[in-house]
Design an enzyme around this catalytic site. Structure first.
Site, PDB file in Angstrom:
ATOM      1  N   CYS A 127     -66.338  -5.585  88.458  1.00 25.17           N
ATOM      2  CA  CYS A 127     -66.157  -4.315  87.837  1.00 25.17           C
ATOM      3  C   CYS A 127     -67.171  -3.449  88.038  1.00 25.17           C
ATOM      4  O   CYS A 127     -67.611  -3.071  86.746  1.00 25.17           O
ATOM      5  CB  CYS A 127     -65.431  -4.196  86.721  1.00 25.17           C
ATOM      6  SG  CYS A 127     -64.334  -2.846  86.387  1.00 25.17           S
ATOM      7  N   LYS A 215     -61.584  -6.794  74.840  1.00 26.76           N
ATOM      8  CA  LYS A 215     -61.072  -7.358  76.081  1.00 26.76           C
ATOM      9  C   LYS A 215     -61.479  -8.726  76.363  1.00 26.76           C
ATOM     10  O   LYS A 215     -62.645  -8.726  76.398  1.00 26.76           O
ATOM     11  CB  LYS A 215     -61.297  -6.412  77.227  1.00 26.76           C
ATOM     12  CG  LYS A 215     -60.530  -6.886  78.645  1.00 26.76           C
ATOM     13  CD  LYS A 215     -60.729  -6.184  79.681  1.00 26.76           C
ATOM     14  CE  LYS A 215     -60.207  -6.698  80.889  1.00 26.76           C
ATOM     15  NZ  LYS A 215     -60.420  -5.594  82.335  1.00 26.76           N
ATOM     16  N   LYS A 268     -56.782  -6.717  74.170  1.00 25.29           N
ATOM     17  CA  LYS A 268     -56.022  -7.348  75.332  1.00 25.29           C
ATOM     18  C   LYS A 268     -56.671  -8.770  75.494  1.00 25.29           C
ATOM     19  O   LYS A 268     -57.910  -9.206  75.590  1.00 25.29           O
ATOM     20  CB  LYS A 268     -56.223  -6.729  76.578  1.00 25.29           C
ATOM     21  CG  LYS A 268     -55.873  -7.165  77.958  1.00 25.29           C
ATOM     22  CD  LYS A 268     -56.615  -6.716  79.271  1.00 25.29           C
ATOM     23  CE  LYS A 268     -55.666  -7.042  80.525  1.00 25.29           C
ATOM     24  NZ  LYS A 268     -56.509  -6.435  81.700  1.00 25.29           N
TER      25      LYS A 268
HETATM   26 ZN   LIG Z   1     -62.257  -3.983  86.495  1.00 24.61          ZN
END
Ligand SMILES: [Zn+2]
Length: 342
Positions: A127, A215, A268
């Site tokens: 990411c 997360k 999450k």
């Molecule tokens: Zn990502």
């Protein structure tokens, strides 16, 4: 038996509803929708029964199906027509999410939230922008059939600060295409501030940010990677996602995101982290969201297929438990089927 305490008195039909502490409404739920620029027809997602990737041309139809169940919000994920090293299709004006958003806002009344992330758009599946060291390992992985891995230590793959600028561009392009809210999921330090700055600078002061504040680096994301084609080509995400062992750290993440301008705070996954949902709920007055992730969905389906669990009953109980733990909003693959039953 005598005495004042007989809890059963409150469990009779007619009274149960009056004393119920938690309720679950279709408007609490957000349905994930996958839009795929590489297909002209709907493609079932094998590990997430009932879910499909839909082409851009059917994005509005797909959203209308969600709305028909009473669910009023969707989270859009995109699978781009092509990937590159920096994930440039993530902020392209004619990108998959941007095109889908224009159709959805023109043809439906849904509240459209977008996933702000680069994993699905980069060739390496991380990411953001790779560090030089990671770039070398990526080249190694390519010649090694994808097997170049770490020696067990979480080493740095993504250049955090170089990624912030790109996330700002993604969020701005989503807002320009009609996103009602943006949801950065990349777990980049400083992402909320960078996105708030980009949105405000472009005149989108009214677009809120739902941050994936806590997360975790979770194995429960497996089926999603089938759906969105975003598995990393090498290494893992341990240095940017949270250690499953940590709960206090989640509160520090939440504080940082609030300081940077987050409007909604997400935890999450949901079910294995209900204690974290509760702690975040007690820690902040901001709305709390929880993501009932693909693995949580897939395991109930798999057990139901074997006849071991009643799918609707366990799905409903799961969602109720997430709300009881303190979530105001639940992002879930069960949104449509459970909304229909409420
Ligand atoms: Zn990502």
């Amino acid at each position: 038996m005598s005495g004042p305490h007989r809890p059963r008195r409150l469990r009779r039909d007619g009274l149960r509803g009056l004393v119920r502490e938690t309720d679950l409404r279709p408007t609490d739920l957000i349905a994930p929708v996958f839009v795929d620029a590489t297909t002209d027809e709907r493609v079932p997602i094998e590990s997430m029964p009932g879910h499909e990737r839909v082409p851009v041309s059917q994005a509005a139809d797909r959203v209308a199906e969600v709305e028909a169940t009473g669910v009023e919000s969707v989270m859009l994920f995109g699978i781009p027509e092509s990937k590159d090293e920096r994930g440039t299709r993530a902020w392209a004006d004619d990108g998959v999410v941007q095109r889908a958003l224009r159709r959805i806002t023109a043809e439906t009344d849904v509240f459209a939230i977008t996933d702000v992330c680069l994993c699905e758009y980069t060739e390496h599946g991380h990411c953001g922008v790779l560090t030089d060291e990671a770039h070398e390992r990526w080249d190694g992985a390519a010649s090694d059939g994808g097997m170049a891995t770490t020696d067990g230590r979480p080493d740095l793959t993504v250049d955090n600060d170089a990624t912030l600028d790109l996330l700002g561009k993604v969020a701005e392009s989503h807002a320009a295409a009609g996103a009602d809210m943006v949801a950065p999921s990349s777990a980049t330090d400083g992402m909320v501030g960078a996105i708030r700055g980009a949105l405000d600078g472009a005149g989108y002061e009214d677009v809120p940010i739902m941050s994936y504040a806590a997360k975790y680096e979770s194995a429960f994301y497996g089926p999603f990677r089938d759906a969105a084609d975003g598995a990393p080509a090498f290494g893992d995400r341990r240095h940017y996602q949270m250690d499953p062992a940590n709960a206090r750290e989640a509160l520090r993440e939440v504080d940082l995101d609030v300081e940077e301008g987050a409007d909604v705070l997400m935890v999450k996954p949901a079910l294995p982290y209900l204690d974290v949902v509760r702690q975040v709920r007690d820690h902040t007055d901001y709305p709390v969201a929880a993501y009932n992730v693909s693995g949580e969905y897939a395991m109930l389906h798999a057990a139901a297929e074997k006849g071991w669990l009643d799918l609707d009953a366990v799905a409903l109980e799961s969602l109720l438990s997430i709300k009881r733990a303190g979530a105001d909003l639940v992002l879930t693959y069960f949104a449509e089927t459970i909304a229909d039953r409420l």
